[in-house]
Design a protein around this motif. Structure first.
Motif, short mmCIF file in Angstrom:
data_model
loop_
_atom_site.label_atom_id
_atom_site.label_comp_id
_atom_site.label_asym_id
_atom_site.label_seq_id
_atom_site.Cartn_x
_atom_site.Cartn_y
_atom_site.Cartn_z
N GLY A 402 0.81 -1.21 0.00
CA GLY A 402 0.00 0.00 0.00
C GLY A 402 0.84 1.26 0.00
N ALA A 403 1.95 1.24 0.73
CA ALA A 403 2.83 2.41 0.78
C ALA A 403 3.46 2.67 -0.60
N LEU A 404 3.82 1.60 -1.30
CA LEU A 404 4.38 1.76 -2.64
C LEU A 404 3.36 2.40 -3.58
N VAL A 405 2.11 1.96 -3.48
CA VAL A 405 1.05 2.51 -4.34
C VAL A 405 0.86 3.99 -4.05
N LEU A 428 -7.60 -1.71 -2.59
CA LEU A 428 -6.23 -1.88 -2.08
C LEU A 428 -6.23 -2.81 -0.88
N ASP A 429 -5.49 -3.91 -0.99
CA ASP A 429 -5.26 -4.79 0.15
C ASP A 429 -4.03 -4.24 0.88
N SER A 465 -4.45 -0.31 -8.21
CA SER A 465 -5.04 -1.19 -7.20
C SER A 465 -4.06 -2.29 -6.85
N LEU A 466 -4.35 -2.99 -5.74
CA LEU A 466 -3.48 -4.05 -5.25
C LEU A 466 -4.33 -5.14 -4.62
N CYS A 467 -4.04 -6.39 -5.01
CA CYS A 467 -4.75 -7.52 -4.41
C CYS A 467 -3.84 -8.74 -4.41
N PHE A 475 -0.30 -5.87 -8.61
CA PHE A 475 -0.56 -4.44 -8.77
C PHE A 475 -1.17 -4.22 -10.16
N SER A 476 -2.15 -3.33 -10.24
CA SER A 476 -2.81 -3.07 -11.51
C SER A 476 -2.89 -1.56 -11.76
#
Length: 545
Positions: A402-405, A428-429, A465-467, A475-476
């Motif tokens: 999440g921090a990277l996003v 975001l997960d 987004s992240l899952c 990551f998308s």
């Protein structure tokens, strides 16, 4: 620039510009045979009829343009490199032309003897390195097909690409195959790059003898004089003139009882060495031994030529990479100087104007943006070279996904605002932790977000987004742009390829580098796109746990 005159073709329809180019060549003391042309047709006429080493080419020409000349030359299988001579402000055009066949470019407003000589030296060296690499690789490919026909002994010989190891394996296999007491193989010297090499193999019986060193000397002496296929008995050896000199200096107990030899031949049929066996343990060598040794020598020749060609191809590749590194270094230093000078100039201008920006300051800012683009291009070229060579290094650590996003979105916010778009955080997960090199992953985001914003129209949205998917963190990066046609999608991550060929911005390396970085993390990259419905690029990284 070389021991012979360089054959140059200068193509420019402006007489004044052609004279300036010729003057720069003379001032740079370029030893050249120069041909001139002022149109597409006259340029191609010279290229088709004469051997040209390099073409100095203006883009805007009667009858077409510089790209027309390049494409026609490549279609005719002409390999002369092209240096584009561009006007001020045509840098993006020059970069596009380099991706389509030009080797370098020189802005006409920066045309000095030093700059022109430097470009010529770089282009001619690079062209020569690529030519040698291509020749070595094509020759290697032709001979690699022969490996499937080798026997078990030949397969063991082929396990190494080291010439020294191959020579020794050949002698060991030949001695064991024909049950000889002594085997010796010699690879002749070739030019200054390769010295002669010799390998010797003794049976346990002969290796235990006190006179084993003298046995080796006799074997080495005989092979120096033997480069053809032959089989001799003891009496024939004694009367053979090629053996007489060696045997005259050796005691009779060292005279071989029998001898068989076969040549090693290169792909051109010329001798490159030989294999010689002495003293078969069970009687003299027979005809079938000679045939078998000849077959082994043929296979060993293929292995030795492949090893030689492989080493030449590797050397050519190293020469290309070394040249790219040198050129990048030579470009960085003057860019750094320009950047520092521009910064000092801006500060001085602001002081004189009491902090108010005027046209001069804006010009300096434009210069600074150009420097930044050139710096990024150099770094991209170096990264692309590292990826191609498999030398891209990443240092993964545990990072919060999440921090990277969020950091990537913050970095892209100003670009999105300038484009009239929005960058948003999708599902975001936030608890996912990944193994990632933070700076390199942010570089991936920068390339993907920059590419998405480039093709997203004003008012559009780019989301990240992240899952968790199949034990990986996915990551998308999704955009609301025009989408990518299905026929373009397989090329999306190719080097120098761009989804919109009409666009001249960028070098077409961003997505190639993004994929290289992700794969260096043992991750994957995929694209989903439907024309008219936008594009989503997914990349997956290993989870920390």
């Amino acid at each position: 620039m070389s021991h012979r005159s360089v054959r140059l073709l200068v193509v420019d329809d402006d007489t004044v510009d052609r004279i300036a180019i010729l003057r720069a060549l003379r001032s740079g003391r370029v030893d050249a045979e120069i041909r001139e042309a002022d149109s597409v047709d006259s340029a191609l006429a010279v290229l088709y009829e004469q051997q040209i080493d390099c073409v100095l080419l203006d883009f805007y020409l009667p009858g077409g343009d510089g790209l027309t000349v390049i494409e026609a030359a490549r279609k005719a299988k002409l390999t002369a490199p092209f240096i584009m001579l561009t006007g001020q402000g045509d840098e993006s055009l020059a970069v596009d032309l380099m991706k389509r066949g030009a080797a370098d470019y020189v802005p006409k407003n920066l045309l000095t003897p030093e700059r022109l000589v430097q470009s010529l030296r770089y282009v001619l060296r690079l062209n020569e390195a690529e030519r040698r690499e291509d020749e070595a690789r094509r020759a290697l490919a032709r001979h690699a097909n022969q490996l499937a026909q080798l026997t078990e002994a030949t397969l063991r010989i082929h396990r190494s690409l080291s010439l020294n190891e191959l020579i020794q394996r050949t002698t060991d296999e030949a001695r064991a195959l024909l049950d000889a007491n002594v085997a010796v193989a010699r690879l002749a010297a070739r030019g200054v790059a390769q010295r002669s090499m010799t390998g010797i193999s003794l049976s346990e019986e002969y290796a235990a003898r006190e006179d084993r060193d003298s046995i080796r000397e006799v074997a080495f002496g005989l092979i120096e004089r033997r480069s053809t296929s032959v089989r001799l008995t003891g009496d024939e050896i004694a009367s053979d003139p090629t053996c007489a000199d060696v045997l005259s200096r050796a005691p009779s107990e060292l005279h071989p009882r029998s001898l068989v030899a076969a040549p090693l031949r290169g792909r051109d049929g010329q001798s490159i060495g030989s294999i010689l066996l002495l003293d078969r343990r069970d009687g003299p060598f027979v005809e079938s031994d000679e045939v078998l040794l000849t077959q082994l020598a043929q296979s060993a020749s293929v292995a030795l030529e492949n090893a030689r060609l492989y080493n030449e191809a590797q050397a050519a590749t190293r020469a290309r990479d070394d040249l790219l590194a040198i050129v990048s270094h030579d470009l960085r230093n003057p860019l750094n100087t320009i950047a520092i000078t521009a910064s000092l100039l801006r500060s001085d201008l602001l002081q004189r104007k009491d902090g108010e920006e005027d046209d001069a300051v804006q010009l300096v800012d434009r210069m600074d943006r150009g420097i930044q683009r050139m710096t990024r291009l150099i770094e991209d070229l170096l990264d692309a070279s590292r990826i191609e060579a498999g030398r891209l290094v990443v240092s993964p650590r545990v990072e919060r996904g999440g921090a990277l996003v969020r950091e990537a979105l913050e970095a892209a916010a100003s670009l999105a605002e300038a484009k009239g778009c929005r960058v948003t955080q999708g599902p975001l997960d936030a608890g996912l932790e990944v193994l990632a090199d933070r700076d390199r992953v942010l570089q991936v985001f920068s390339n993907l977000l920059g590419n998405a914003l480039k093709f997203t129209p004003k008012g559009g949205v780019v989301s990240v987004s992240l899952c968790r998917v199949a034990g990986l963190a996915r990551f998308s990066v999704a955009d609301t742009g025009p989408g990518i046609p299905p026929e373009h999608q397989p090329h999306l991550f190719d080097r120098y390829w761009k989804a919109a060929q009409e666009s001249r911005t960028g070098a077409g390396l961003g997505l190639y580098i993004a994929r290289g970085i992700v794969e260096a993390h043992h991750g994957t990259v995929a694209v989903e796109s439907t024309p008219g419905q936008g594009t989503t690029i997914h990349f997956s990284l290993p989870l920390a746990s």
